[in-house]
Design an enzyme around this catalytic site. Structure first.
Site, PDB file in Angstrom:
ATOM      1  N   ARG A 173       0.611  -0.964  -0.310  1.00 20.20           N
ATOM      2  CA  ARG A 173      -0.093   0.210   0.455  1.00 20.20           C
ATOM      3  C   ARG A 173       1.403   1.013   0.240  1.00 20.20           C
ATOM      4  NH1 ARG A 173      -1.820   1.159   5.968  1.00 20.20           N
ATOM      5  NH2 ARG A 173      -0.043   0.599   6.925  1.00 20.20           N
ATOM      6  N   LYS A 210       1.946   6.675   1.577  1.00 18.13           N
ATOM      7  CA  LYS A 210       1.829   5.138   1.504  1.00 18.13           C
ATOM      8  C   LYS A 210       0.300   5.752   1.984  1.00 18.13           C
ATOM      9  CE  LYS A 210       2.514   3.146   6.419  1.00 18.13           C
ATOM     10  NZ  LYS A 210       3.337   2.957   7.382  1.00 18.13           N
ATOM     11  N   ASP A 258      -6.752  -3.593   0.317  1.00 19.76           N
ATOM     12  CA  ASP A 258      -6.894  -2.834  -0.656  1.00 19.76           C
ATOM     13  C   ASP A 258      -5.547  -1.720  -0.688  1.00 19.76           C
ATOM     14  OD1 ASP A 258      -6.874  -1.271   1.924  1.00 19.76           O
ATOM     15  OD2 ASP A 258      -8.836  -0.845   1.670  1.00 19.76           O
ATOM     16  N   GLY A 259      -4.787  -1.575  -0.023  1.00 19.85           N
ATOM     17  CA  GLY A 259      -3.898  -0.386  -0.420  1.00 19.85           C
ATOM     18  C   GLY A 259      -3.669   0.744   0.453  1.00 19.85           C
ATOM     19  N   ARG A 306       6.464  10.749   3.447  1.00 15.64           N
ATOM     20  CA  ARG A 306       6.866  10.016   4.216  1.00 15.64           C
ATOM     21  C   ARG A 306       8.367  10.325   3.033  1.00 15.64           C
ATOM     22  NH1 ARG A 306       6.719   4.564   6.827  1.00 15.64           N
ATOM     23  NH2 ARG A 306       7.537   3.581   4.936  1.00 15.64           N
ATOM     24  N   ARG A 342      15.169  -2.360   4.187  1.00  9.64           N
ATOM     25  CA  ARG A 342      14.805  -3.078   5.295  1.00  9.64           C
ATOM     26  C   ARG A 342      15.616  -4.362   5.556  1.00  9.64           C
ATOM     27  NH1 ARG A 342       8.939  -1.046   5.522  1.00  9.64           N
ATOM     28  NH2 ARG A 342       8.680  -0.326   4.203  1.00  9.64           N
ATOM     29  N   ASP A 370      10.746  -6.677   8.757  1.00 12.66           N
ATOM     30  CA  ASP A 370      10.256  -5.618   7.443  1.00 12.66           C
ATOM     31  C   ASP A 370       9.974  -4.431   8.592  1.00 12.66           C
ATOM     32  OD1 ASP A 370       7.618  -7.157   8.453  1.00 12.66           O
ATOM     33  OD2 ASP A 370       7.017  -5.546   7.120  1.00 12.66           O
ATOM     34  N   ASN A 371      10.268  -4.205   9.030  1.00  9.03           N
ATOM     35  CA  ASN A 371       9.909  -3.057   9.962  1.00  9.03           C
ATOM     36  C   ASN A 371      11.513  -2.325  10.773  1.00  9.03           C
ATOM     37  OD1 ASN A 371       7.496  -2.902   8.763  1.00  9.03           O
ATOM     38  ND2 ASN A 371       6.930  -3.807  10.652  1.00  9.03           N
ATOM     39  N   ASP A 428       8.169   2.995   9.676  1.00 10.28           N
ATOM     40  CA  ASP A 428       7.107   1.929  10.548  1.00 10.28           C
ATOM     41  C   ASP A 428       5.820   1.681  11.148  1.00 10.28           C
ATOM     42  OD1 ASP A 428       6.483   1.483   7.571  1.00 10.28           O
ATOM     43  OD2 ASP A 428       7.138  -0.360   7.305  1.00 10.28           O
TER      44      ASP A 428
HETATM   45  P1  AMP Z   1       3.111  -2.981   7.806  1.00  9.26           P
HETATM   46  O1  AMP Z   1       2.266  -3.875   9.064  1.00  9.26           O
HETATM   47  O2  AMP Z   1       2.351  -1.706   8.507  1.00  9.26           O
HETATM   48  O3  AMP Z   1       4.583  -2.960   8.273  1.00  9.26           O
HETATM   49  O4  AMP Z   1       2.545  -3.684   7.262  1.00  9.26           O
HETATM   50  C1  AMP Z   1       3.022  -5.145   6.389  1.00  9.26           C
HETATM   51  C2  AMP Z   1       3.179  -5.616   5.156  1.00  9.26           C
HETATM   52  O5  AMP Z   1       1.340  -5.915   5.142  1.00  9.26           O
HETATM   53  C3  AMP Z   1       3.122  -4.812   4.385  1.00  9.26           C
HETATM   54  O6  AMP Z   1       4.029  -6.185   3.415  1.00  9.26           O
HETATM   55  C4  AMP Z   1       2.747  -4.482   3.643  1.00  9.26           C
HETATM   56  O7  AMP Z   1       2.574  -3.717   2.539  1.00  9.26           O
HETATM   57  C5  AMP Z   1       0.895  -4.909   4.061  1.00  9.26           C
HETATM   58  N1  AMP Z   1       0.181  -3.941   4.037  1.00  9.26           N
HETATM   59  C6  AMP Z   1      -0.301  -3.744   5.288  1.00  9.26           C
HETATM   60  N2  AMP Z   1      -1.810  -3.072   5.064  1.00  9.26           N
HETATM   61  C7  AMP Z   1      -2.218  -3.271   3.991  1.00  9.26           C
HETATM   62  C8  AMP Z   1      -2.847  -2.189   2.726  1.00  9.26           C
HETATM   63  N3  AMP Z   1      -4.066  -1.843   3.472  1.00  9.26           N
HETATM   64  N4  AMP Z   1      -3.374  -3.332   1.691  1.00  9.26           N
HETATM   65  C9  AMP Z   1      -2.180  -3.853   1.365  1.00  9.26           C
HETATM   66  N5  AMP Z   1      -1.143  -4.751   2.227  1.00  9.26           N
HETATM   67  C10 AMP Z   1      -0.870  -4.024   3.375  1.00  9.26           C
HETATM   68 MG    MG Z   2       5.881  -2.058   7.165  1.00  9.88          MG
END
Ligand code: AMP
Ligand code: MG
Length: 480
Positions: free
Chosen positions: A88, A108, A120-121, A172, A179, A248-249, A258
């Site tokens: 997203r 983001k 949903d991105g 951002r 990462r 990944d964070n 993140d």
């Molecule tokens: P995060 O927990 O934000 O670090 O995200 C972990 C993973 O989930 C990453 O690959 C993000 O791109 C994906 N992700 C988080 N929220 C969404 C969303 N609303 N739609 C699609 N991918 C998401």
């Molecule tokens: Mg992340």
């Protein structure tokens, strides 16, 4: 023309991204804009204010932008996903400042990508404002962090568990978005050439002095370790709980990245955890240094092939380093705590002094205890005492600390302490209040809180006080 783009990632790291445009928000509006940051970065605030709604929402692209979603893998709560990636988010490009610094500009909440899986991105307004607020607070507190340049509302509703919410995009700025998981992505596929290309790129971008040294990848690992150790020690000193320390964070630049379900601990309890999904307390305050070492072990695993051609020797080299992390962290933590306690030089008893302070301050407000300790350098303990349900252990500890301070002038020590122990942190009830008002169209509480956390060492009663009784237990939710 406002950004001087130079998109080296897309040029150099084929196979580490997918080119694609962000979604065009239907009715974007620039809601929050970080004018001081724009100025700091040598950008033209007037241009950004005029163009921001389009540029920071994905509705229009600034000249030179080459949007892409970056590929990465990651261990989430201990379980490995070989493909995560920007689901997203869109990197718009890297821009150069007049001083020659290079930064990523990322959106983001800007729409689906091939990495979105079921998501949903999109992003809801609350979590994007939360990242803006907390990241700017961290920057003001002197903690390395990604920065927030703007929040744009999209004019579109996003559906979440609690119904339809206003959609938003965060713009951002980061030293990079490399990462631990970026390395894991290529390592998991056994793609040695791309892994090496990424390591060389990361060294050139973040640790250029290491390029061309005899063991650049080991030195790179050591340098990342040093920055991460320093970072987590700073978080710990501020009572910051990141909440999702997945691999990944964790950025190899050493910046906090993140911001999801993060929050600052108020009453001191080592097991403090806020995130609704962290049921085991994996990412609790006191576990963060352990997770740091765990994540660095995952980075070492990914880099093994670059450490040495002989696998056994590579493992030995990695293990020697991993074994040293706990000691390095302890040293960094004690350095942070010496700063908080106004102690200039090291002494052998510092470890015990700090450990015993923590034992004595259980249940008392983390931030206020340190802030008020500065007033207790001399004999005045009334303000401090008021923070403690039971002051006996603290009463016994104070003389040991004063003895360690020795003959230092109390006013000088107090001034030094007030420069590192914030008066104001983003307190959870204030954050919630600001986000709730913003959701209802009133940005005044957000702007007032933002101003307070941007000057964290300035006393501001209204933002210093803990939550009224009846608030909590505080639960945060992931930014999805
Ligand atoms: P995060 O927990 O934000 O670090 O995200 C972990 C993973 O989930 C990453 O690959 C993000 O791109 C994906 N992700 C988080 N929220 C969404 C969303 N609303 N739609 C699609 N991918 C998401
Ligand atoms: Mg992340």
């Amino acid at each position: 023309m406002s950004f001087r783009f130079d998109n080296s990632w897309l040029r150099d790291l084929d196979g580490s991204f997918l080119r694609l445009a962000p979604d065009a928000a239907p009715a974007p509006q620039l809601l929050v804009f970080n004018r001081p940051l724009a100025q700091e970065l040598g950008l033209d605030p007037a241009v950004l204010e005029a163009e921001g709604a389009g540029w920071f929402s994905g509705a229009a692209l600034p000249e030179g932008a080459e949007p892409a979603a970056l590929a990465y893998a990651g261990h989430q709560f201990g379980g490995f996903s070989p493909v995560l990636g920007d689901g997203r988010a869109h990197l718009l490009g890297e821009f150069l400042t007049p001083d020659g610094w290079r930064f990523d500009l990322q959106l983001k909440g800007s729409g689906r990508t091939p990495f979105s899986r079921g998501g949903d991105g999109k992003a809801a307004l609350g979590p994007m404002l939360r990242e803006y607020l907390i990241s700017e607070a961290m920057a003001a507190l002197g903690v390395p962090t990604t920065r927030s340049l703007a929040v744009v509302t999209t004019g579109e509703a996003v559906r979440r568990e609690d119904g339809a919410l206003p959609g938003a995009v965060l713009a951002r700025v980061a030293a990079s978005h490399i990462r631990v998981g970026s390395f894991q992505f290529h390592a998991a596929r056994g793609d040695a050439p791309r892994l090496k290309a990424l390591a060389d790129y990361a060294i050139a971008r973040h640790y250029p002095d290491l390029a061309g040294t005899p063991q650049p990848y080991l030195a790179f690992f050591d340098a990342v370790t040093a920055r991460q150790v320093d970072l987590i020690a700073r978080w710990m000193g501020l009572g910051f709980v990141h909440g999702v320390m997945n691999t990944d964070n964790m950025a190899i630049s050493g910046e906090t990245i993140d911001y999801g379900p993060c929050a600052f601990m108020e009453d001191y309890a080592p097991g403090t955890v806020f995130s609704s999904i962290d049921r085991q307390g994996r990412y609790a305050w006191a576990n963060q240094p352990l997770i740091l070492a765990w994540n660095l072990a995952r980075l070492a695993e990914a880099l093994l092939g670059l450490f040495d051609a002989d696998p056994e020797r590579a493992v030995d080299l990695a293990n020697t380093r991993l074994e040293a992390i706990a000691g390095a962290y302890r040293a960094a933590w004690l350095a942070v705590m010496r700063g908080k306690l106004g102690l200039a030089a090291e002494a052998p008893e510092d470890g015990a002094l700090v450990d015993d302070l923590l034992a004595a301050m259980q249940g008392a407000d983390w931030t206020l205890v340190f802030h008020r300790l500065s007033g207790a350098v001399a004999a005045d303990t009334a303000a401090l005492r008021a923070l403690f349900p039971d002051f006996a252990a603290m009463q016994a500890w104070l003389p040991r600390w004063r003895a360690r301070l020795g003959a230092c002038a109390p006013e000088a020590v107090a001034a030094q302490m007030r420069a590192v122990n914030p008066a104001v942190i983003p307190r959870n009830h204030r954050v919630e209040e600001a986000l709730a008002a913003a959701g209802a169209g009133d940005m005044a509480p957000f702007q007032a809180l933002l101003a307070a956390v941007q000057a964290p060492f300035r006393e501001d009663e209204a933002y210093m006080l803990p939550a009224p009784s009846g608030f909590g237990p505080y639960v945060t939710f992931c930014g999805t």
